[in-house]
Design an enzyme around this catalytic site. Structure first.
Site, PDB file in Angstrom:
ATOM      1  N   SER A 168      -3.641  -3.566  -0.410  1.00 48.42           N
ATOM      2  CA  SER A 168      -2.527  -4.345   0.138  1.00 48.42           C
ATOM      3  C   SER A 168      -3.003  -5.748   0.466  1.00 48.42           C
ATOM      4  CB  SER A 168      -1.989  -3.648   1.384  1.00 48.42           C
ATOM      5  OG  SER A 168      -0.905  -4.370   1.935  1.00 48.42           O
ATOM      6  N   GLN A 210      -7.130  -0.364   4.223  1.00 46.78           N
ATOM      7  CA  GLN A 210      -7.895  -0.955   5.330  1.00 46.78           C
ATOM      8  C   GLN A 210      -9.259  -1.468   4.880  1.00 46.78           C
ATOM      9  OE1 GLN A 210      -7.066  -1.578   8.509  1.00 46.78           O
ATOM     10  NE2 GLN A 210      -5.019  -0.717   8.347  1.00 46.78           N
ATOM     11  N   HIS A 240      -1.607  -7.942   2.935  1.00 49.54           N
ATOM     12  CA  HIS A 240      -1.455  -8.494   4.277  1.00 49.54           C
ATOM     13  C   HIS A 240      -2.502  -8.021   5.276  1.00 49.54           C
ATOM     14  CE1 HIS A 240       0.514  -5.156   6.666  1.00 49.54           C
ATOM     15  NE2 HIS A 240       0.605  -4.665   5.448  1.00 49.54           N
ATOM     16  N   ASN A 247      -7.383   3.999   9.261  1.00 49.81           N
ATOM     17  CA  ASN A 247      -6.693   2.855   9.854  1.00 49.81           C
ATOM     18  C   ASN A 247      -6.697   2.872  11.376  1.00 49.81           C
ATOM     19  OD1 ASN A 247      -4.922   5.160   9.105  1.00 49.81           O
ATOM     20  ND2 ASN A 247      -3.415   4.058  10.336  1.00 49.81           N
ATOM     21  N   CYS A 280       2.754   1.935  11.782  1.00 49.86           N
ATOM     22  CA  CYS A 280       3.880   2.650  11.190  1.00 49.86           C
ATOM     23  C   CYS A 280       4.434   3.741  12.096  1.00 49.86           C
ATOM     24  CB  CYS A 280       3.459   3.254   9.852  1.00 49.86           C
ATOM     25  SG  CYS A 280       2.932   2.012   8.652  1.00 49.86           S
ATOM     26  N   GLY A 301       0.794  -1.215   0.000  1.00 52.11           N
ATOM     27  CA  GLY A 301       0.000   0.000   0.000  1.00 52.11           C
ATOM     28  C   GLY A 301       0.828   1.265   0.000  1.00 52.11           C
ATOM     29  N   THR A 337      11.199  -7.825 -11.436  1.00 49.97           N
ATOM     30  CA  THR A 337      10.648  -9.177 -11.556  1.00 49.97           C
ATOM     31  C   THR A 337       9.442  -9.340 -10.647  1.00 49.97           C
ATOM     32  OG1 THR A 337      12.838 -10.066 -12.051  1.00 49.97           O
ATOM     33  CG2 THR A 337      11.160 -11.637 -11.323  1.00 49.97           C
TER      34      THR A 337
END
Length: 399
Positions: free
Chosen positions: A206, A186, A208, A158, A332, A78, A244
């Protein structure tokens, strides 16, 4: 005598920070580590089969947001998606204007990017929110000028879980010919999202946060938006994002997204019931508390409660000693001593903002776990308030 027993079992209530990667997702990813490990850019079939797998994954993710598969680009998460959307929109469209509108409660992946852009000549307007954390639409629309090129408002916060009026913001942006980006990290997989109906031009997601792997995300860029590449060095992602491809991560994210979409209604109904149960018990059984964020227009799994006369870091440490994982806000900024910018923006004074706790649930959370959390919270809050001279003075004045 106050005492905490460390249990063998952990109660994990920090799913807004990250989630457990489910066995189904891990199983889907495993062959791409050890068997189908070819580089998708290679021409032989062993490798090119992975390009087909990526195309399938892209389609699965696009379907969940009602997007065209070719408009979905894979990123490292994200934060990269947010940086790409803001920085390259400014770089591409600054000949039309240098003004970007966002809010005061965005994730730091947006706020810090805006700070960086200001040094590059961008003019940023940070729109206020109300006491529930909902953006003030009249203020947002009034902020639009002839120089405005982008509006970026997160889909759901969040920290306090408040869901923004995204459809209305998209309509405002479209009416004024301004691009609209939303940080949906979120919200994606938690609530229904339709980029067409909501007039969303760019969307960050995102893996995860929805039981997928870390290190993989996506940026939706609507057809016709000509923002440039963010990472250079190869022709991957239709020449817009070099490097990649993270094939296992892409497969894992697609599996997680598909599972989230297939179970959304039943899963979120269960989580909302548990969330409201937790909120009701805490608010009823622990005095001098405040629920942060809108009670209804909030993420299914989010609770954020302020406890007066205590300090959040001490609360988290003592919860950890009891085997309970929570947060005081964004993962974060977990090392910051400053109060949450989100809580300050909704009008909380510093001393109350410092005593806030975010507990974010998942479908794996049980009512029995929440009962344990409430019991421990009551003991911890009582202990911490017993050590607080502010609480002692308050009791004396009100006795």
């Amino acid at each position: 005598m106050y005492r905490i027993e460390r249990r063998l079992g952990m109660i994990y209530l920090d799913n807004a920070a990250t989630t457990r990667t489910t066995p189904e997702v891990v199983s889907a990813m495993m062959p791409y580590f050890t068997e189908a490990y070819g580089n998708p850019s290679s021409v032989y079939s062993f490798a090119s089969n992975n390009k087909v797998a990526i195309t399938t994954a892209r389609t699965q993710i696009a379907e969940v947001m009602n997007a065209r598969p070719e408009d979905v680009y894979f990123t490292a998460g994200g934060t990269e998606s947010n940086n790409w959307a803001l920085k390259e929109t400014f770089a591409t469209y600054q000949h039309k204007g240098n003004h970007i509108i966002t809010t005061k409660i965005e994730h730091h992946a947006i706020l810090h990017t805006c700070e960086w852009l200001e040094k590059k000549g961008a003019q940023i307007t940070y729109v206020n929110v109300d006491e529930e954390g909902i953006v003030k639409l009249d203020e947002l629309e009034k902020a639009i000028t002839d120089e405005t090129i982008l509006i970026s408002v997160m889909f759901a916060n969040n920290e306090i879980g408040t869901i923004q009026p995204i459809r209305e913001i998209g309509a405002i942006a479209k009416a004024h010919g301004v691009l609209f980006h939303t940080d949906a990290v979120q919200a994606f997989g938690q609530v229904p999202i339709d980029v067409e109906a909501m007039n969303i031009d760019m969307l960050s997601a995102s893996g995860h946060k929805i039981h997928g792997p870390k290190g993989i995300g996506a940026l939706y860029i609507k057809k016709g938006i000509k923002i440039r590449s963010f990472i250079h060095g190869g022709a991957q992602e239709r020449k817009r994002r070099a490097g990649t491809e993270n094939v296992p991560g892409i497969i894992g994210m697609a599996k997680a997204v598909t599972l989230a979409a297939d179970t959304m209604n039943e899963r979120t109904a269960k989580i909302i019931k548990l969330r409201d149960y937790l909120i009701e018990r805490v608010m009823a059984e622990i005095p001098y508390t405040k629920l942060n964020g809108d009670k209804v227009k909030r993420l299914p799994n989010n609770t954020n409660i302020s406890f007066r006369f205590i300090e959040g870091e001490s609360l988290l440490i003592m919860l950890d000693m009891a085997g309970i994982c929570g947060s005081s806000g964004s993962a974060c900024t977990s090392g910051s001593l400053d109060p949450s910018h989100v809580l300050l923006a909704i009008g909380l004074p510093h001393e109350i903002a410092h005593g806030s706790l975010r507990l974010s649930l998942s479908e794996e959370t049980t009512k029995e776990e929440l009962d344990t959390v409430v019991v421990e919270l009551k003991k911890i809050v009582e202990k911490l308030r017993g050590m607080s001279p502010l609480y002692e003075d308050f009791v004396k004045k009100n006795s």
